[in-house]
Design a protein around this motif. Structure first.
Motif, PDB file in Angstrom:
ATOM      1  N   GLY A   1      74.733  72.005 -34.301  1.00 14.04           N
ATOM      2  CA  GLY A   1      74.304  73.310 -34.783  1.00 14.04           C
ATOM      3  C   GLY A   1      72.948  73.766 -34.271  1.00 14.04           C
ATOM      4  N   LYS A   2      72.367  73.025 -33.338  1.00 15.78           N
ATOM      5  CA  LYS A   2      71.069  73.407 -32.780  1.00 15.78           C
ATOM      6  C   LYS A   2      71.248  74.457 -31.692  1.00 15.78           C
ATOM      7  N   TYR A   3      70.417  75.487 -31.721  1.00 16.04           N
ATOM      8  CA  TYR A   3      70.463  76.526 -30.700  1.00 16.04           C
ATOM      9  C   TYR A   3      69.703  76.033 -29.468  1.00 16.04           C
ATOM     10  N   ILE A   4      70.416  75.895 -28.336  1.00 19.78           N
ATOM     11  CA  ILE A   4      69.839  75.239 -27.157  1.00 19.78           C
ATOM     12  C   ILE A   4      69.815  76.132 -25.923  1.00 19.78           C
ATOM     13  N   GLY A   5      70.425  77.286 -25.982  1.00 19.49           N
ATOM     14  CA  GLY A   5      70.449  78.164 -24.817  1.00 19.49           C
ATOM     15  C   GLY A   5      70.688  79.599 -25.222  1.00 19.49           C
ATOM     16  N   THR A   6      70.481  80.500 -24.284  1.00 16.60           N
ATOM     17  CA  THR A   6      70.675  81.919 -24.569  1.00 16.60           C
ATOM     18  C   THR A   6      70.963  82.686 -23.285  1.00 16.60           C
ATOM     19  N   ALA A   7      71.642  83.807 -23.420  1.00 16.40           N
ATOM     20  CA  ALA A   7      71.850  84.764 -22.325  1.00 16.40           C
ATOM     21  C   ALA A   7      72.234  86.086 -22.972  1.00 16.40           C
ATOM     22  N   THR A   8      71.960  87.180 -22.264  1.00 14.93           N
ATOM     23  CA  THR A   8      72.179  88.506 -22.830  1.00 14.93           C
ATOM     24  C   THR A   8      73.024  89.366 -21.910  1.00 14.93           C
ATOM     25  N   ALA A   9      73.978  90.056 -22.503  1.00 16.17           N
ATOM     26  CA  ALA A   9      74.757  91.080 -21.805  1.00 16.17           C
ATOM     27  C   ALA A   9      73.982  92.388 -21.928  1.00 16.17           C
ATOM     28  N   GLY A  10      73.140  92.654 -20.945  1.00 16.14           N
ATOM     29  CA  GLY A  10      72.232  93.787 -21.022  1.00 16.14           C
ATOM     30  C   GLY A  10      72.732  95.035 -20.320  1.00 16.14           C
ATOM     31  N   ILE A  11      71.901  96.065 -20.368  1.00 12.34           N
ATOM     32  CA  ILE A  11      72.151  97.327 -19.676  1.00 12.34           C
ATOM     33  C   ILE A  11      70.863  97.734 -18.969  1.00 12.34           C
ATOM     34  N   ASP A  12      70.971  98.088 -17.695  1.00 12.30           N
ATOM     35  CA  ASP A  12      69.824  98.586 -16.947  1.00 12.30           C
ATOM     36  C   ASP A  12      70.142  99.960 -16.379  1.00 12.30           C
ATOM     37  N   GLN A  13      69.098 100.742 -16.175  1.00 18.01           N
ATOM     38  CA  GLN A  13      69.238 102.024 -15.490  1.00 18.01           C
ATOM     39  C   GLN A  13      69.156 101.774 -13.988  1.00 18.01           C
ATOM     40  N   ILE A  14      70.266 101.999 -13.299  1.00 16.61           N
ATOM     41  CA  ILE A  14      70.345 101.779 -11.853  1.00 16.61           C
ATOM     42  C   ILE A  14      70.768 103.079 -11.187  1.00 16.61           C
ATOM     43  N   ASN A  15      69.881 103.641 -10.379  1.00 20.91           N
ATOM     44  CA  ASN A  15      70.184 104.902  -9.685  1.00 20.91           C
ATOM     45  C   ASN A  15      70.674 105.983 -10.651  1.00 20.91           C
ATOM     46  N   GLY A  16      70.013 106.043 -11.816  1.00 23.09           N
ATOM     47  CA  GLY A  16      70.343 107.077 -12.782  1.00 23.09           C
ATOM     48  C   GLY A  16      71.561 106.797 -13.635  1.00 23.09           C
ATOM     49  N   LYS A  17      72.149 105.610 -13.502  1.00 18.94           N
ATOM     50  CA  LYS A  17      73.342 105.255 -14.276  1.00 18.94           C
ATOM     51  C   LYS A  17      73.063 103.998 -15.094  1.00 18.94           C
ATOM     52  N   GLU A  18      73.735 103.881 -16.225  1.00 26.33           N
ATOM     53  CA  GLU A  18      73.659 102.656 -17.006  1.00 26.33           C
ATOM     54  C   GLU A  18      74.658 101.647 -16.451  1.00 26.33           C
ATOM     55  N   GLU A  19      74.143 100.499 -16.023  1.00 28.29           N
ATOM     56  CA  GLU A  19      74.984  99.457 -15.445  1.00 28.29           C
ATOM     57  C   GLU A  19      74.769  98.143 -16.183  1.00 28.29           C
ATOM     58  N   GLY A  20      75.774  97.289 -16.165  1.00 28.92           N
ATOM     59  CA  GLY A  20      75.652  95.982 -16.781  1.00 28.92           C
ATOM     60  C   GLY A  20      74.599  95.137 -16.088  1.00 28.92           C
ATOM     61  N   SER A  21      73.943  94.292 -16.873  1.00 25.13           N
ATOM     62  CA  SER A  21      72.887  93.443 -16.322  1.00 25.13           C
ATOM     63  C   SER A  21      72.835  92.126 -17.076  1.00 25.13           C
ATOM     64  N   LEU A  22      72.699  91.042 -16.346  1.00 27.90           N
ATOM     65  CA  LEU A  22      72.596  89.709 -16.946  1.00 27.90           C
ATOM     66  C   LEU A  22      71.121  89.398 -17.182  1.00 27.90           C
ATOM     67  N   TRP A  23      70.735  89.187 -18.445  1.00 27.22           N
ATOM     68  CA  TRP A  23      69.344  88.974 -18.823  1.00 27.22           C
ATOM     69  C   TRP A  23      69.131  87.577 -19.388  1.00 27.22           C
ATOM     70  N   TRP A  24      67.940  87.053 -19.147  1.00 28.73           N
ATOM     71  CA  TRP A  24      67.374  85.940 -19.902  1.00 28.73           C
ATOM     72  C   TRP A  24      68.326  84.758 -20.105  1.00 28.73           C
ATOM     73  N   VAL A  25      68.824  84.215 -19.008  1.00 30.96           N
ATOM     74  CA  VAL A  25      69.638  83.003 -19.073  1.00 30.96           C
ATOM     75  C   VAL A  25      68.682  81.813 -19.148  1.00 30.96           C
ATOM     76  N   SER A  26      68.701  81.103 -20.255  1.00 34.60           N
ATOM     77  CA  SER A  26      67.784  79.969 -20.438  1.00 34.60           C
ATOM     78  C   SER A  26      68.465  78.864 -21.235  1.00 34.60           C
ATOM     79  N   ILE A  27      68.181  77.629 -20.839  1.00 34.49           N
ATOM     80  CA  ILE A  27      68.659  76.447 -21.561  1.00 34.49           C
ATOM     81  C   ILE A  27      67.477  75.494 -21.696  1.00 34.49           C
ATOM     82  N   ILE A  28      67.292  74.902 -22.880  1.00 30.70           N
ATOM     83  CA  ILE A  28      66.146  74.030 -23.090  1.00 30.70           C
ATOM     84  C   ILE A  28      66.272  72.778 -22.199  1.00 30.70           C
ATOM     85  N   PRO A  29      65.138  72.211 -21.778  1.00 27.50           N
ATOM     86  CA  PRO A  29      65.150  71.167 -20.745  1.00 27.50           C
ATOM     87  C   PRO A  29      66.074  69.988 -21.018  1.00 27.50           C
ATOM     88  N   GLU A  30      66.114  69.499 -22.259  1.00 32.44           N
ATOM     89  CA  GLU A  30      66.916  68.291 -22.514  1.00 32.44           C
ATOM     90  C   GLU A  30      68.416  68.530 -22.403  1.00 32.44           C
TER      91      GLU A  30
END
Length: 204
Positions: A97-126
């Protein structure tokens, strides 16, 4: 932003910021989690803000909790106001039950359009090197595909192991960051043993 879990930065690798994108969201590879691991969405009225900060700090994304709080507000402040955060911010949870990683299904403004973006993919060292990165990225990319037919990400040459993984997911170089474009991708081609420059004609 997002992929220091796959490497330790080194002064021997010249730093360039760069951008990649997946030109469509078809045929995303799937990788199962090891038994007992799971994904959890951000929950309101919890300490999930702190869990995110702790994970990203442990992965080397920033040095202090204060910096983490600033980053969280910058990227997720609006998402919290409209409750989008509880649909987009994912945690990786171990069998205990320990939270050990994260990633976000984000949105970025690209050329005036909202496009999907992969944000903040992180996993703790161990928990790095335990075949968790690809399942995490795959899961979030499938979520991005529900609202976007393209996906972008930002990274840097020092994260070359992450770049190599993203290429396995059919991400290619984007010319949206033209500064040092060829130098960056020539360096990454050498580090990853790929010819990224062959993909330039596919870029946005």
């Amino acid at each position: 932003m997002a992929d220091n879990y796959l490497h330790k930065s080194t002064d021997e690798i010249k730093y360039f910021s760069m951008k990649m994108f997946r030109p469509n969201m078809d045929s995303i590879p799937s990788y199962p989690l090891p038994p007992g691991y799971s994904f959890q969405l951000y929950k309101k009225d919890s300490n999930d803000d702190e869990k995110w900060i702790d994970i990203c700090k442990a992965a080397g994304e920033f040095k202090t909790k204060e910096q983490g709080m600033e980053m969280f507000e910058k990227y997720f402040g609006e998402y919290k106001k409209n409750d989008l955060i509880s649909k987009r911010l994912y945690f990786l949870v171990n069998p205990d039950g320990k939270y050990i990683g994260t990633a976000t299904a984000g949105i970025d403004q690209i050329n005036g359009k909202e496009e999907g973006s992969l944000w903040w993919v992180s996993i703790i060292p161990e928990y790095q090197g335990k075949k968790l990165a690809k399942p995490l990225v795959s899961y979030v990319l499938h979520k991005i595909a529900e609202y976007s037919n393209v996906c972008y990400l930002d990274s840097q040459t020092t994260s070359w192991r992450a770049i190599n993984m993203y290429a396995d997911f059919n991400f290619v170089p984007s010319i949206l960051k033209p500064d040092n474009f060829e130098d960056a991708w020539q360096l990454l081609s050498k580090l990853c043993n790929r010819n990224f420059l062959n993909d330039i004609d596919q870029t946005d």
